[in-house]
Design a protein around this motif. Structure first.
Motif, PDB file in Angstrom:
ATOM      1  N   ARG A  20     -14.830  15.663  32.730  1.00  0.00           N
ATOM      2  CA  ARG A  20     -15.675  14.886  31.832  1.00  0.00           C
ATOM      3  C   ARG A  20     -15.498  13.379  32.053  1.00  0.00           C
ATOM      4  O   ARG A  20     -14.390  12.884  32.173  1.00  0.00           O
ATOM      5  CB  ARG A  20     -15.365  15.216  30.372  1.00  0.00           C
ATOM      6  CG  ARG A  20     -16.474  14.722  29.468  1.00  0.00           C
ATOM      7  CD  ARG A  20     -16.285  14.907  27.998  1.00  0.00           C
ATOM      8  NE  ARG A  20     -15.610  16.090  27.526  1.00  0.00           N
ATOM      9  CZ  ARG A  20     -15.070  16.173  26.315  1.00  0.00           C
ATOM     10  NH1 ARG A  20     -15.142  15.164  25.485  1.00  0.00           N
ATOM     11  NH2 ARG A  20     -14.476  17.269  25.931  1.00  0.00           N
ATOM     12  N   MET A  21     -16.609  12.692  32.087  1.00  0.00           N
ATOM     13  CA  MET A  21     -16.625  11.235  32.210  1.00  0.00           C
ATOM     14  C   MET A  21     -16.314  10.603  30.856  1.00  0.00           C
ATOM     15  O   MET A  21     -16.468  11.232  29.811  1.00  0.00           O
ATOM     16  CB  MET A  21     -18.015  10.744  32.656  1.00  0.00           C
ATOM     17  CG  MET A  21     -18.493  11.290  33.988  1.00  0.00           C
ATOM     18  SD  MET A  21     -17.798  10.446  35.395  1.00  0.00           S
ATOM     19  CE  MET A  21     -18.568   8.840  35.244  1.00  0.00           C
ATOM     20  N   ALA A  22     -15.920   9.345  30.891  1.00  0.00           N
ATOM     21  CA  ALA A  22     -15.723   8.591  29.651  1.00  0.00           C
ATOM     22  C   ALA A  22     -17.076   8.365  28.979  1.00  0.00           C
ATOM     23  O   ALA A  22     -18.130   8.372  29.630  1.00  0.00           O
ATOM     24  CB  ALA A  22     -15.060   7.251  29.948  1.00  0.00           C
ATOM     25  N   ASN A  23     -17.019   8.153  27.702  1.00  0.00           N
ATOM     26  CA  ASN A  23     -18.223   7.914  26.911  1.00  0.00           C
ATOM     27  C   ASN A  23     -18.893   6.611  27.361  1.00  0.00           C
ATOM     28  O   ASN A  23     -18.303   5.535  27.235  1.00  0.00           O
ATOM     29  CB  ASN A  23     -17.840   7.835  25.434  1.00  0.00           C
ATOM     30  CG  ASN A  23     -19.020   7.670  24.523  1.00  0.00           C
ATOM     31  OD1 ASN A  23     -20.124   7.363  24.943  1.00  0.00           O
ATOM     32  ND2 ASN A  23     -18.788   7.874  23.235  1.00  0.00           N
ATOM     33  N   PRO A  24     -20.121   6.667  27.854  1.00  0.00           N
ATOM     34  CA  PRO A  24     -20.788   5.455  28.325  1.00  0.00           C
ATOM     35  C   PRO A  24     -21.178   4.512  27.189  1.00  0.00           C
ATOM     36  O   PRO A  24     -21.517   3.356  27.433  1.00  0.00           O
ATOM     37  CB  PRO A  24     -22.022   5.980  29.060  1.00  0.00           C
ATOM     38  CG  PRO A  24     -22.286   7.311  28.453  1.00  0.00           C
ATOM     39  CD  PRO A  24     -20.945   7.859  28.057  1.00  0.00           C
ATOM     40  N   ALA A  25     -21.107   4.971  25.947  1.00  0.00           N
ATOM     41  CA  ALA A  25     -21.447   4.115  24.809  1.00  0.00           C
ATOM     42  C   ALA A  25     -20.309   3.161  24.437  1.00  0.00           C
ATOM     43  O   ALA A  25     -20.514   2.247  23.638  1.00  0.00           O
ATOM     44  CB  ALA A  25     -21.825   4.969  23.598  1.00  0.00           C
ATOM     45  N   LEU A  26     -19.127   3.353  25.022  1.00  0.00           N
ATOM     46  CA  LEU A  26     -18.024   2.427  24.744  1.00  0.00           C
ATOM     47  C   LEU A  26     -18.368   1.061  25.325  1.00  0.00           C
ATOM     48  O   LEU A  26     -18.847   0.976  26.460  1.00  0.00           O
ATOM     49  CB  LEU A  26     -16.728   2.923  25.383  1.00  0.00           C
ATOM     50  CG  LEU A  26     -16.137   4.219  24.840  1.00  0.00           C
ATOM     51  CD1 LEU A  26     -14.963   4.653  25.719  1.00  0.00           C
ATOM     52  CD2 LEU A  26     -15.706   4.049  23.404  1.00  0.00           C
ATOM     53  N   ASP A  27     -18.103   0.013  24.557  1.00  0.00           N
ATOM     54  CA  ASP A  27     -18.364  -1.313  25.135  1.00  0.00           C
ATOM     55  C   ASP A  27     -17.269  -1.633  26.150  1.00  0.00           C
ATOM     56  O   ASP A  27     -16.194  -1.038  26.148  1.00  0.00           O
ATOM     57  CB  ASP A  27     -18.505  -2.394  24.060  1.00  0.00           C
ATOM     58  CG  ASP A  27     -17.220  -2.714  23.334  1.00  0.00           C
ATOM     59  OD1 ASP A  27     -16.220  -3.044  23.991  1.00  0.00           O
ATOM     60  OD2 ASP A  27     -17.235  -2.661  22.087  1.00  0.00           O
ATOM     61  N   GLU A  28     -17.552  -2.557  27.033  1.00  0.00           N
ATOM     62  CA  GLU A  28     -16.670  -2.850  28.164  1.00  0.00           C
ATOM     63  C   GLU A  28     -15.269  -3.267  27.719  1.00  0.00           C
ATOM     64  O   GLU A  28     -14.272  -2.837  28.300  1.00  0.00           O
ATOM     65  CB  GLU A  28     -17.280  -3.922  29.073  1.00  0.00           C
ATOM     66  CG  GLU A  28     -16.466  -4.208  30.310  1.00  0.00           C
ATOM     67  CD  GLU A  28     -16.180  -2.988  31.176  1.00  0.00           C
ATOM     68  OE1 GLU A  28     -15.095  -2.950  31.805  1.00  0.00           O
ATOM     69  OE2 GLU A  28     -17.002  -2.066  31.230  1.00  0.00           O
ATOM     70  N   ALA A  29     -15.157  -4.066  26.676  1.00  0.00           N
ATOM     71  CA  ALA A  29     -13.840  -4.518  26.209  1.00  0.00           C
ATOM     72  C   ALA A  29     -13.013  -3.336  25.700  1.00  0.00           C
ATOM     73  O   ALA A  29     -11.820  -3.223  26.008  1.00  0.00           O
ATOM     74  CB  ALA A  29     -13.992  -5.576  25.123  1.00  0.00           C
ATOM     75  N   GLU A  30     -13.640  -2.455  24.928  1.00  0.00           N
ATOM     76  CA  GLU A  30     -12.923  -1.297  24.408  1.00  0.00           C
ATOM     77  C   GLU A  30     -12.522  -0.359  25.536  1.00  0.00           C
ATOM     78  O   GLU A  30     -11.392   0.127  25.593  1.00  0.00           O
ATOM     79  CB  GLU A  30     -13.787  -0.552  23.386  1.00  0.00           C
ATOM     80  CG  GLU A  30     -13.092   0.637  22.761  1.00  0.00           C
ATOM     81  CD  GLU A  30     -13.940   1.352  21.720  1.00  0.00           C
ATOM     82  OE1 GLU A  30     -13.368   2.192  21.011  1.00  0.00           O
ATOM     83  OE2 GLU A  30     -15.159   1.086  21.618  1.00  0.00           O
TER      84      GLU A  30
END
Length: 111
Positions: A20-30
């Protein structure tokens, strides 16, 4: 690309297995902070194994799991269309089978 990513962006494939990939909705800083924490936790696992400290190793594995859940790579899925979680399944045994077969033929030496 080192590892192919499914057309929907949910998984990447390593040795035929979906991850599973990371959640693409996470903002770049987080996302960046979480990746930094993940690398720190992985180093802690390595160090605990080298020093044969089982308690520290268990704590480090727990930290890795918590960060991976925060990234969306483990735990509840980050998509909302009701599709099942196929993490760690062999691609050839999933709805991605025909896609995987196609990319295997198009990559030098297959995958």
């Amino acid at each position: 690309m080192k590892h192919p990513v499914t057309p929907d962006g949910r998984y990447f494939v390593v040795r035929g297995r979906l991850w599973r990939m990371a959640n693409p909705a996470l903002d770049e800083a987080e996302r960046s902070d979480l990746v930094h924490r993940l690398m720190t936790a992985r180093r802690a696992v390595r160090d605990a194994k080298q020093s044969v400290d089982r308690q520290a190793e268990a704590a480090a594995h727990k930290a890795v799991d918590e960060v991976k859940q925060a990234l969306g790579e483990r735990g509840p899925v980050w998509w909302s269309d009701g599709a099942p979680d196929l993490n760690r399944h062999m691609a050839k045994s999933t709805p991605y089978a025909s896609w995987y077969e196609q990319i295997g033929r198009s990559r030098p030496g297959g995958t």
